[in-house]
Design a protein around this motif. Structure first.
Motif, PDB file in Angstrom:
ATOM      1  N   UNK A  39       0.833  -1.198   0.000  1.00  0.00           N
ATOM      2  CA  UNK A  39       0.000   0.000   0.000  1.00  0.00           C
ATOM      3  C   UNK A  39       0.871   1.252   0.000  1.00  0.00           C
ATOM      4  N   UNK A  40       0.364   2.349  -0.576  1.00  0.00           N
ATOM      5  CA  UNK A  40       1.143   3.584  -0.586  1.00  0.00           C
ATOM      6  C   UNK A  40       1.188   4.290   0.765  1.00  0.00           C
ATOM      7  N   UNK A  41       0.285   3.890   1.680  1.00  0.00           N
ATOM      8  CA  UNK A  41       0.237   4.460   3.027  1.00  0.00           C
ATOM      9  C   UNK A  41      -0.357   3.393   3.940  1.00  0.00           C
ATOM     10  N   UNK A  42       0.132   3.261   5.165  1.00  0.00           N
ATOM     11  CA  UNK A  42      -0.278   2.122   6.000  1.00  0.00           C
ATOM     12  C   UNK A  42      -1.718   2.192   6.484  1.00  0.00           C
ATOM     13  N   UNK A 297     -11.821   7.308  -4.769  1.00  0.00           N
ATOM     14  CA  UNK A 297     -10.771   7.966  -3.995  1.00  0.00           C
ATOM     15  C   UNK A 297      -9.406   7.431  -4.399  1.00  0.00           C
ATOM     16  N   UNK A 298      -8.426   8.306  -4.467  1.00  0.00           N
ATOM     17  CA  UNK A 298      -7.051   7.871  -4.677  1.00  0.00           C
ATOM     18  C   UNK A 298      -6.671   6.882  -3.577  1.00  0.00           C
ATOM     19  N   UNK A 299      -5.954   5.803  -3.933  1.00  0.00           N
ATOM     20  CA  UNK A 299      -5.655   4.750  -2.967  1.00  0.00           C
ATOM     21  C   UNK A 299      -4.892   5.287  -1.766  1.00  0.00           C
ATOM     22  N   UNK A 300      -3.914   6.144  -1.979  1.00  0.00           N
ATOM     23  CA  UNK A 300      -3.151   6.667  -0.841  1.00  0.00           C
ATOM     24  C   UNK A 300      -4.046   7.483   0.075  1.00  0.00           C
ATOM     25  N   UNK A 301      -4.919   8.312  -0.514  1.00  0.00           N
ATOM     26  CA  UNK A 301      -5.825   9.108   0.303  1.00  0.00           C
ATOM     27  C   UNK A 301      -6.794   8.206   1.072  1.00  0.00           C
ATOM     28  N   UNK A 302      -7.294   7.144   0.421  1.00  0.00           N
ATOM     29  CA  UNK A 302      -8.210   6.220   1.091  1.00  0.00           C
ATOM     30  C   UNK A 302      -7.521   5.561   2.281  1.00  0.00           C
ATOM     31  N   UNK A 303      -6.278   5.140   2.097  1.00  0.00           N
ATOM     32  CA  UNK A 303      -5.524   4.524   3.199  1.00  0.00           C
ATOM     33  C   UNK A 303      -5.364   5.490   4.359  1.00  0.00           C
ATOM     34  N   UNK A 304      -4.991   6.723   4.048  1.00  0.00           N
ATOM     35  CA  UNK A 304      -4.763   7.708   5.104  1.00  0.00           C
ATOM     36  C   UNK A 304      -6.046   7.989   5.892  1.00  0.00           C
ATOM     37  N   UNK A 305      -7.154   8.119   5.190  1.00  0.00           N
ATOM     38  CA  UNK A 305      -8.416   8.432   5.874  1.00  0.00           C
ATOM     39  C   UNK A 305      -8.882   7.262   6.732  1.00  0.00           C
ATOM     40  N   UNK A 306      -8.755   6.051   6.202  1.00  0.00           N
ATOM     41  CA  UNK A 306      -9.192   4.881   6.957  1.00  0.00           C
ATOM     42  C   UNK A 306      -8.295   4.664   8.176  1.00  0.00           C
TER      43      UNK A 306
END
Length: 319
Positions: A39-42, A297-306
């Motif tokens: 993932x681009x962000x954990x 949603x951009x995958x990195x943004x989705x990861x960050x928000x979740x």
């Protein structure tokens, strides 16, 4: 607390196997799927069952954690949902070697509540009464590393609503866990299978905990909106990737990311394209890709928000 065997890494060995719940799964492909791209962000897996073994070679707790970390799943919550697993989870988290990235939750699963009320399991083995089992949960959920009460709720799929004793046991246990979450200030993870209206009725009557999570969300868009309008959180598992789960994707699209989290429910519910094979937290990137796509949603943004939502719900310390 009863002693338990340990694996080669010193962590308690699993106390269950996936095929105990679904003997038909013994004919499936039991090889571990390959790791997806990181993932681009954990993110955090907010619901898995490390007390269950699966696969041709069962993974140790440190192996699950290492594989997950390698793809950007940097933390997880393991759930004990029967009395043996409750004790296992408490023992794991109370160990001086407990991984820093691991937290836990315990409860008596609704189907287990019915068995405790009956006094014996499916194989005829004697079981302690429901009140005694719930008292043990009350004690152990206050221990080290515990961040959630759950999973508790209602299941009208495996336990018939027509069985008065079983139905009442599930309702009584659900209400106990609701009260316990409010008393301890912990969030509540809800198991809801074919029981949407009854779950909402009880939560409305008793007053839901401030942080209430519909684990492995299984409802449609209307139910999703009803939950979010009440301030609840929805946790999506690999089921959202299944070809026959258009209703789940519509529910996700209806509510967006504001109150959404991600989970595996491992070793169950392995995401497409590996449905049926063993599941572990390292496969969450497949579910996250679908969540990002469905919500636009951009995958990195989705990861960050979740991840931000998950940390807030479970009071997770900053990295």
């Amino acid at each position: 607390m009863p002693s338990a065997k340990t694996d080669a890494a010193g962590a308690p060995a699993p106390v269950h196997h996936r095929e105990q719940l679904d003997p038909r799964s013994s004919s499936r492909d039991r090889s571990w799927p390959p790791a997806p791209d990181p993932l681009p962000s954990p993110v955090i897996d907010n619901h898995c069952h490390l007390d269950f073994a699966d696969g041709e070679d069962h993974l140790t707790v440190p192996e699950h954690i290492a594989r997950a970390a390698a793809v950007g799943v940097d933390a997880m919550i393991t759930i004990g949902s029967d009395l043996e697993s409750v004790r296992w989870t408490a023992r794991l988290l109370d160990s001086p070697d407990a991984p820093a990235s691991l937290r836990g939750g315990v409860a008596i699963h609704p189907n287990e509540a019915a068995l405790h009320a009956r006094g014996h399991g499916h194989e005829g083995q004697e079981m302690i009464g429901l009140d005694e089992a719930l008292a043990e949960v009350d004690s152990l959920v206050r221990g080290p590393g515990m961040v959630v009460v759950g999973e508790s709720g209602l299941d009208w799929f495996r336990t018939s609503r027509k069985d008065e004793q079983a139905r009442q046991a599930q309702i009584d246990a659900f209400r106990f866990h609701i009260a316990l979450a409010k008393e301890t200030g912990l969030p509540l993870q809800i198991h809801d299978r074919d029981a949407h209206a009854d779950v909402l009725e009880i939560l409305d009557a008793d007053g839901a905990p401030e942080r209430t999570v519909l684990h492995c969300f299984s409802g449609d868009a209307e139910f999703a909106r009803a939950c979010v309008d009440r301030g609840f959180y929805l946790s999506f598992a690999g089921t959202v990737t299944f070809k026959n789960a258009q209703g789940l994707r519509e529910a996700l699209a209806e509510v967006g990311l504001d109150r959404v989290m991600v989970e595996t429910d491992a070793p169950f519910l392995t995401p497409v394209p590996y449905r049926g094979r063993p599941n572990s937290s390292y496969l969450i990137p497949l579910t996250m890709a679908t969540i990002a796509e469905v919500t636009g949603t951009d995958l990195e943004q989705a990861c960050r928000r979740i991840r931000e939502t998950t940390r807030g719900v479970y009071d997770w310390p900053a990295a």
